[in-house]
Design a protein around this motif. Structure first.
Motif, mmCIF file in Angstrom:
data_model
loop_
_atom_site.group_PDB
_atom_site.id
_atom_site.type_symbol
_atom_site.label_atom_id
_atom_site.label_comp_id
_atom_site.label_asym_id
_atom_site.label_seq_id
_atom_site.Cartn_x
_atom_site.Cartn_y
_atom_site.Cartn_z
ATOM 1 N N LEU A 644 0.824 -1.201 0.000
ATOM 2 C CA LEU A 644 0.000 0.000 0.000
ATOM 3 C C LEU A 644 0.864 1.260 0.000
ATOM 4 O O LEU A 644 0.580 2.234 -0.714
ATOM 5 C CB LEU A 644 -0.936 -0.012 1.213
ATOM 6 N N VAL A 645 1.959 1.239 0.766
ATOM 7 C CA VAL A 645 2.854 2.397 0.809
ATOM 8 C C VAL A 645 3.500 2.622 -0.554
ATOM 9 O O VAL A 645 3.645 3.765 -1.026
ATOM 10 C CB VAL A 645 3.919 2.210 1.921
ATOM 11 N N ASP A 646 3.896 1.532 -1.215
ATOM 12 C CA ASP A 646 4.501 1.679 -2.545
ATOM 13 C C ASP A 646 3.499 2.226 -3.553
ATOM 14 O O ASP A 646 3.874 2.991 -4.459
ATOM 15 C CB ASP A 646 5.035 0.328 -3.019
ATOM 16 N N ARG A 647 2.228 1.835 -3.415
ATOM 17 C CA ARG A 647 1.214 2.401 -4.308
ATOM 18 C C ARG A 647 1.112 3.910 -4.087
ATOM 19 O O ARG A 647 0.975 4.687 -5.042
ATOM 20 C CB ARG A 647 -0.147 1.750 -4.047
ATOM 21 N N ALA A 648 1.186 4.326 -2.837
ATOM 22 C CA ALA A 648 1.126 5.753 -2.535
ATOM 23 C C ALA A 648 2.352 6.482 -3.084
ATOM 24 O O ALA A 648 2.247 7.587 -3.637
ATOM 25 C CB ALA A 648 1.017 5.956 -1.028
ATOM 26 N N ARG A 649 3.532 5.891 -2.947
ATOM 27 C CA ARG A 649 4.737 6.512 -3.494
ATOM 28 C C ARG A 649 4.658 6.665 -5.015
ATOM 29 O O ARG A 649 5.081 7.685 -5.572
ATOM 30 C CB ARG A 649 5.955 5.673 -3.134
ATOM 31 N N ASP A 650 4.127 5.648 -5.687
ATOM 32 C CA ASP A 650 3.977 5.748 -7.143
ATOM 33 C C ASP A 650 3.001 6.845 -7.538
ATOM 34 O O ASP A 650 3.091 7.392 -8.644
ATOM 35 C CB ASP A 650 3.506 4.409 -7.712
ATOM 36 N N LEU A 651 2.053 7.172 -6.653
ATOM 37 C CA LEU A 651 1.127 8.278 -6.905
ATOM 38 C C LEU A 651 1.760 9.638 -6.649
ATOM 39 O O LEU A 651 1.119 10.671 -6.857
ATOM 40 C CB LEU A 651 -0.127 8.123 -6.047
ATOM 41 N N GLY A 652 3.013 9.651 -6.159
ATOM 42 C CA GLY A 652 3.696 10.895 -5.866
ATOM 43 C C GLY A 652 3.531 11.350 -4.436
ATOM 44 O O GLY A 652 3.897 12.492 -4.092
ATOM 45 N N VAL A 653 2.982 10.499 -3.563
ATOM 46 C CA VAL A 653 2.783 10.867 -2.159
ATOM 47 C C VAL A 653 4.111 10.739 -1.419
ATOM 48 O O VAL A 653 4.748 9.673 -1.455
ATOM 49 C CB VAL A 653 1.720 9.962 -1.506
ATOM 50 N N SER A 741 0.545 5.943 -12.258
ATOM 51 C CA SER A 741 1.278 5.372 -11.125
ATOM 52 C C SER A 741 1.630 3.909 -11.361
ATOM 53 O O SER A 741 2.619 3.418 -10.824
ATOM 54 C CB SER A 741 0.431 5.503 -9.855
ATOM 55 N N ARG A 742 0.852 3.218 -12.199
ATOM 56 C CA ARG A 742 1.125 1.805 -12.429
ATOM 57 C C ARG A 742 2.439 1.590 -13.166
ATOM 58 O O ARG A 742 3.072 0.542 -13.041
ATOM 59 C CB ARG A 742 -0.020 1.179 -13.232
ATOM 60 N N VAL A 743 2.856 2.575 -13.997
ATOM 61 C CA VAL A 743 4.112 2.448 -14.737
ATOM 62 C C VAL A 743 5.217 3.319 -14.141
ATOM 63 O O VAL A 743 6.270 3.489 -14.746
ATOM 64 C CB VAL A 743 3.893 2.815 -16.221
ATOM 65 N N SER A 744 4.973 3.878 -12.950
ATOM 66 C CA SER A 744 5.996 4.696 -12.295
ATOM 67 C C SER A 744 7.100 3.805 -11.721
ATOM 68 O O SER A 744 6.858 2.687 -11.252
ATOM 69 C CB SER A 744 5.354 5.524 -11.180
ATOM 70 N N LEU A 745 8.321 4.306 -11.750
ATOM 71 C CA LEU A 745 9.475 3.578 -11.216
ATOM 72 C C LEU A 745 9.833 4.002 -9.798
ATOM 73 O O LEU A 745 10.832 3.535 -9.252
ATOM 74 C CB LEU A 745 10.691 3.804 -12.122
ATOM 75 N N THR A 746 9.032 4.880 -9.200
ATOM 76 C CA THR A 746 9.387 5.422 -7.884
ATOM 77 C C THR A 746 9.544 4.330 -6.839
ATOM 78 O O THR A 746 10.545 4.275 -6.114
ATOM 79 C CB THR A 746 8.310 6.429 -7.430
#
Length: 752
Positions: A644-653, A741-746
């Protein structure tokens, strides 16, 4: 020092290794193109791809931004893919952009259908240029922006596989290249992850040496007939020589219609060298025809393929240049000399004519599908065929050559062949027996004033020659008959038609008339190749006519009309629209091959273009599956929260890695509610009333630090809670931001 240069200085190994491996994977294409332009296209594409990847890593571009930059780089370097259309070969023009744009789909087909070397013809270099560009972008990006560098080796591996498929069959470099690239890549990936222990480099180097030597030795010692699979050996060019009339069927027309006319004007023709028109090794009871791959004749007949930059890859030093200008000649068969290494057309239609030229290297026969006509000009680079002396052939065995099966051969021809060679003990003696027996016959063209002699070389006409009291005919009949006689006694024979001028000057133009038309037979000998033999009697050997004989002269004139009926194949191939319905089997094969090539080209281009996106999605899918299924119950619960945290990071959070789970939960909610983001452009605030991240963080702490380990039911329930929270998060931020966010490398760059 700028931050960009600092990145390159600190991570130069991670940039250089993928860059070098991609170029190494393109080496199998060198014999296909045979030009330094390939090196320029490969290196230029790799440099541009590396530049895009390093800038993306430095500026932390999203995947869509990297793809946009990649498109700009492809346009700027388009002259590498189509240098012949660029200004001075460097500056792209609108024609260059169009050529590379279409080449992204069509160049793959051209690479496998044109005969090597391709050189820089058309837009064929677009294929290696795009391979280098896209592969380096993927490989360097994965190397710099993930903690799993081994995935960067996937792009060079794909390029090597594609290069082998687009390459030639007789190459042994692919084995050592693949082994070297794989071992170097694994050594680098092991060092990058810190798993390369002291003492291991020596063992790895020894393994590299042993594998390279062993792989190269295996390739060198492998039987010559075991070729590797390449597309050019599977996909046949859409050309069937049987679509065009046999040139031997029109032999008499040169004598009837153009006996005194100039058919060809040849400059630079070597002394004694004939002009070859076509080589025929298939017989169907009606005519000798040119065979090829389309009729399943095998390797002995060769295949007709479109030529690239040259017919042959290398040109010997003793090759000569022969200029040809067509006079009264018209047809699809290309007059050439000896062994042809290059053909270059001149005139306003030169490009279109060259594009429709197909050449069979094995038989030395060329076909221009659009047809040749009076006034066409071209130059040949060729070497004349040197006939070996008879002494050299006395002990020479026959060569083993695969040839098409003959049909419609009269039984009396087979019986006559056995009788003629009954006393011959060697291959040369059998050939000489056939030549000597046929030269005992009589010569006649069957024209006005000549002894009666029917045209054509069908089964009935050749049977008449061996059964009648007087054997009579011209080069057409004697060459056709010897071809059948030789096959009947096991000789590898083929019939050649061409022109033999009476006097040839070493320099200056030579006018070849219709009276110079001729035909001969070639027999294959081991170590000597195809050796020509001339079974036709001398032209002054004509039958002596008795006094009553003139009374029978009207008979040949009555029988003369049938010959035109024996020459229907002379109809131009362009008039075949009327019989398309009867030849549905040919059009069915050709569109299938082209459709398959287009599908492969489009699919391959899209696959390579989408490879970065697919790779990111695959890495995230593997990570999620590992978190959910591996480890203890508490570890899998902690993995759910990490997901869940990684999903948030990919969203730019912005999420603090050192914070507790409850603190991270508050950061997620507050950042989404206020629009705070790690992106340069802050997103709009979203409604977070439906998110219960704090509760989810509490469950994770309880599962990790609680007195009882979570069982399977608890773990499954926690992950269901995570998925429902992700669903609410997706609805809150919107479809567009969620897809990005699904294709983000963050999250892939961050530590767990």
């Amino acid at each position: 020092m700028s931050p960009y240069l600092a990145l390159l200085r600190a991570r130069w190994v991670d940039v250089l290794v993928p860059f070098a491996l991609v170029l190494l994977a393109l080496v199998p294409l060198l014999p296909v193109f045979g030009t330094g332009r390939l090196v320029a296209a490969a290196v230029g594409g790799a440099v541009l791809g590396t530049l895009v990847a390093t800038l993306g890593a430095w500026r932390r571009w999203a995947t869509l931004t990297v793809l946009a930059a990649l498109l700009v780089a492809a346009v700027l370097g388009s002259s590498l893919g189509a240098p012949t259309t660029a200004l001075a070969g460097v500056v792209p023009t609108p024609q260059t952009l169009g050529a590379v744009g279409s080449g992204a789909v069509t160049s793959w087909k051209s690479v496998v259908t044109l005969a090597p070397p391709l050189g820089a013809v058309g837009n064929t270099l677009t294929a290696p240029y795009l391979l280098a560009l896209l592969a380096t972008v993927v490989a360097v990006t994965v190397s710099l922006r993930t903690r799993r560098p081994a995935w960067a080796l996937l792009a060079p591996a794909v390029v090597l596989a594609v290069s082998i498929l687009l390459g030639t069959a007789r190459e042994v470099l692919s084995v050592p290249l693949g082994l070297t690239g794989a071992l170097v890549g694994l050594l680098w990936a092991t060092w990058r992850t810190g798993r390369l222990q002291q003492g291991r480099p020596v063992a790895v180097l020894v393994l590299v040496a042993v594998a390279a030597v062993g792989g190269t030795g295996a390739g060198l010692l492998a039987p010559g007939g075991n070729h590797r699979l390449v597309l050019r050996e599977v996909i046949e060019p859409p050309l069937d020589p049987h679509d065009y009339p046999s040139p031997l069927a029109g032999f008499r027309s040169y004598l009837k219609d153009h006996r005194e006319d100039t058919v060809l004007t040849v400059t630079g023709l070597p002394a004694g060298a004939p002009v070859r028109l076509a080589t025929m090794d298939a017989y169907d009871g009606t005519t000798w025809a040119v065979a090829g791959s389309a009729d399943g004749s095998g390797a002995g007949s060769g295949t007709f393929t479109r030529i690239g930059e040259r017919v042959e890859a290398t040109v010997p030093e003793d090759a000569v240049t022969v200029e040809v200008e067509l006079g009264e000649y018209a047809g699809v068969w290309l007059p050439n000399v000896g062994r042809t290494y290059d053909v270059e057309f001149a005139g306003p239609d030169a490009v279109e004519t060259a594009r429709n030229l197909y050449f069979n290297r094995t038989s030395g026969t060329g076909i221009v599908t659009t047809g040749l006509r009076s006034g066409d000009r071209y130059s040949l680079v060729a070497t004349p065929v040197i006939e070996p002396p008879v002494s050299a052939l006395e002990g020479a065995p026959l060569a083993r050559v695969d040839q098409p099966e003959l049909s419609g051969v009269p039984e009396m021809v087979v019986a006559e062949a056995s009788a003629m060679v009954a006393a011959a003990e060697t291959p040369l003696a059998r050939v000489q027996a056939l030549v000597g027996g046929l030269q005992e016959g009589y010569f006649s063209h069957g024209l006005e004033g000549d002894a009666p002699s029917l045209a054509g070389h069908g089964a009935a006409r050749l049977a008449q020659m061996v059964t009648d009291e007087l054997m009579i005919g011209d080069e057409e009949q004697y060459a056709a008959l010897m071809g059948l006689l030789g096959r009947a006694v096991g000789l590898p024979t083929r019939v050649v038609m061409g022109f033999a001028p009476q006097a040839v000057a070493s320099t200056g133009p030579v006018e070849i008339t219709g009276d110079d038309v001729t035909a001969w037979v070639e027999v294959a000998f081991e170590d000597h190749g195809w050796v020509p033999f001339y079974p036709t009697p001398d032209e002054d050997r004509i039958p002596q006519v008795e006094e009553p004989e003139p009374q029978d002269r009207p008979q040949p004139q009555v029988l003369q009309p049938p010959p035109p009926a024996q020459e229907p194949p002379e109809a131009p191939p362009m008039d075949r629209d009327e019989v398309d319905a009867e030849e549905e089997d040919v059009p069915e094969d050709e569109p299938l091959s082209y459709t398959l090539l287009i599908v492969l080209g489009v699919g391959g281009s899209l696959l390579v273009l989408l490879l970065p996106v697919l790779l990111v999605l695959l890495l995230k899918l593997i990570r999620r599956r590992r978190r959910r299924t591996r480890g203890s119950g508490s570890g899998r619960v902690a993995g759910g929260w990490a997901e869940l945290v990684d999903r948030a990071r990919d969203l730019g959070v912005p999420v603090t890695a050192e914070a507790t789970r409850r603190e991270q939960a508050r950061e997620v909610v507050e950042s989404l509610a206020t629009g705070r983001s790690t992106r340069r452009r802050s997103p709009r605030p979203v409604d977070v009333s439906g998110l219960d991240t704090t509760t989810l963080a509490g469950y994770a702490d309880a599962g990790v630090f609680g007195p009882v380990l979570p069982d399977e039911t608890a773990v499954s329930g926690y992950w269901d809670h995570v998925e429902s929270t992700e669903g609410r998060l997706r609805r809150a931020v919107g479809r567009r931001r969620w897809l990005r966010s699904r294709v983000s490398l963050t999250s892939l760059r961050k530590g767990r």
